[in-house]
Enzyme design. Structure first.
Site, PDB file in Angstrom:
ATOM      1  N   LYS A 143      20.636  48.340  15.730  1.00 42.01           N
ATOM      2  CA  LYS A 143      19.923  48.182  16.997  1.00 42.01           C
ATOM      3  C   LYS A 143      18.456  47.890  16.693  1.00 42.01           C
ATOM      4  CE  LYS A 143      23.263  49.407  19.934  1.00 42.01           C
ATOM      5  NZ  LYS A 143      23.769  48.519  20.997  1.00 42.01           N
ATOM      6  N   LYS A 167      33.715  42.484  26.162  1.00 37.72           N
ATOM      7  CA  LYS A 167      34.024  43.897  26.407  1.00 37.72           C
ATOM      8  C   LYS A 167      34.951  43.957  27.613  1.00 37.72           C
ATOM      9  CE  LYS A 167      29.864  46.112  24.646  1.00 37.72           C
ATOM     10  NZ  LYS A 167      28.557  46.708  25.002  1.00 37.72           N
ATOM     11  N   ASP A 181      25.966  39.672  25.386  1.00 38.90           N
ATOM     12  CA  ASP A 181      26.759  40.864  25.711  1.00 38.90           C
ATOM     13  C   ASP A 181      26.570  41.126  27.211  1.00 38.90           C
ATOM     14  OD1 ASP A 181      27.695  43.454  26.123  1.00 38.90           O
ATOM     15  OD2 ASP A 181      26.562  44.401  24.532  1.00 38.90           O
TER      16      ASP A 181
END
Ligand code: OSB
Ligand code: MG
Length: 368
Positions: free
Chosen positions: A163, A262, A238
């Site tokens: 991250k 996702k 994302d």
């Protein structure tokens, strides 16, 4: 599909260690486990992946429970379905609330696969019997990051994601690259930059990252297209991709070269598969993202990632990455960097009833 009963288990578990991003720290994970039983006693399992608070997406465990209980279950009662795709279609009459929809829709896929005595991966047209496994490091200390990378590389993980944010990027990545010059590494910014940071982002090109995930705003596809023209590192989206339409537009605009799919974020396996199929056709590689989830969602991710377009190791790690003990049996294991796609009917994992009881906060049952 002859649904007889839907059970919702709200559970909570501590993470083995805090998951830290610039958006905050996750120390405990609350979630919803869905069990749908048919007239013959066969069961399908799903998982609601919204968090307790809306730090990552607008949904929460409570909003998911409201939508599932007061909107989606009544819809399923009113319009009996024959296939899970029909549930996906039915749920389109309700705006957004994708994680709530996916919780039920994924359970219906598992049930459908079991009703047809087939592994879910085969029902979805999966072609891979093993999937390559990647893992996420979420810490703000370079020393901790390097130690964790060492451990995960030893455990066989094939790709490491770290991250980053404007306060933790160049020197953080430089320290990691010094130790691991060749390791497949990518960085996830979780929307922490703006176009004003373009020079900071350009500077990261020298680290040969596999990709940079979601550098700009969580709902943007316009500025990402502008950024991609300026940096060499491929952009992966994302947060910005919550539907098939988003994926199509982002690809047409050149906003990304890779997509993180996702299941919860896009509203279920049907939409996830649509995005996959489109990306396969357009030669856009995809990988399966993670939500610090329990084993049920992990199992659905494994089935999805068996599809041919999933050519990059995703964020599907072993059960023991986050949990002392997962709620499924057997637990998800990574061996030599791969996870075996189950050959048993449905998701191929069952509920660990003892662990479910230990972690249970409350339960609701709905008869059909
Ligand atoms: O941005 O990919 C993300 C976890 C929670 C919310 C958002 C993200 C993540 C991860 C994946 O980075 C962690 C995992 O489950 O392996
Ligand atoms: Mg991400």
């Amino acid at each position: 599909m002859k649904i007889a009963q839907v059970e919702l288990y709200i559970i909570q578990m501590p993470l083995k260690s805090p998951f830290i991003t610039h958006l905050g720290a996750v120390t405990h994970r609350e979630g919803i486990i869905v069990k749908i039983t048919d007239h013959y006693g066969r069961t399908g399992l799903g998982e609601g992946v919204a968090f307790s608070t809306p730090w990552y997406t607008e949904e929460t465990v409570k909003t998911s429970l409201h939508i599932i209980t007061d909107i989606l279950i009544p819809l399923l009662k009113k319009y009996p379905i024959e296939r899970p795709e029909e549930a996906a279609q039915l749920f389109k009459s309700i705006r957004r609330n994708h994680m709530a929809k996916a919780a039920l829709e994924t359970a219906l896929w598992d049930l459908y696969a079991k009703q047809h005595s087939s592994p879910l991966s085969i029902i979805l047209n999966g072609t891979q019997s093993m999937i390559a496994s990647g893992v996420v490091i979420a810490t703000n200390s370079p020393v901790k990051a390097i130690n964790q990378i060492e451990q995960y590389v030893e455990e066989g993980y094939q790709r490491i994601k770290v991250k980053i944010n404007p306060k933790q990027d160049y020197s953080f990545l430089a320290e990691i690259r010094k130790e691991y010059p060749q390791l497949p590494i990518m960085a996830d910014a979780n929307s922490s930059y703006t176009l004003e940071d373009i020079d900071r982002l350009k500077a990261l090109d020298e680290f040969n990252l596999l990709m940079i995930e979601q550098p700009l705003a969580q709902d943007d596809i316009i500025e990402h297209a502008a950024l991609q023209k300026e940096i060499r590192t491929p952009i992966c989206l994302d947060e910005s991709i919550v539907s098939f339409d988003d994926a199509k537009k982002a690809i047409e605009l050149g906003s990304c070269q890779v997509i993180n799919i996702k299941v919860g974020r896009v509203g279920g396996l049907y939409e996830a598969k649509q995005i996959h199929d489109y990306c396969l056709d357009k030669h856009i590689p995809v990988w399966c993202g993670g939500m610090i989830e329990f084993g049920i969602s992990r199992a659905h991710n494994i089935a999805l990632a068996s599809l041919p377009g999933f050519t990059i190791p995703g964020d599907i790690s072993a059960s023991n990455r986050f949990w002392e003990e997962d709620i499924i049996l057997p637990e998800v294991q990574v061996e030599n960097g791969y996870i075996k796609v189950p050959a048993e009917p449905g998701i191929g994992f069952s509920l660990n009833e003892k662990r479910l009881q230990e972690t249970l906060l409350s339960k609701r049952t709905f008869q059909f």
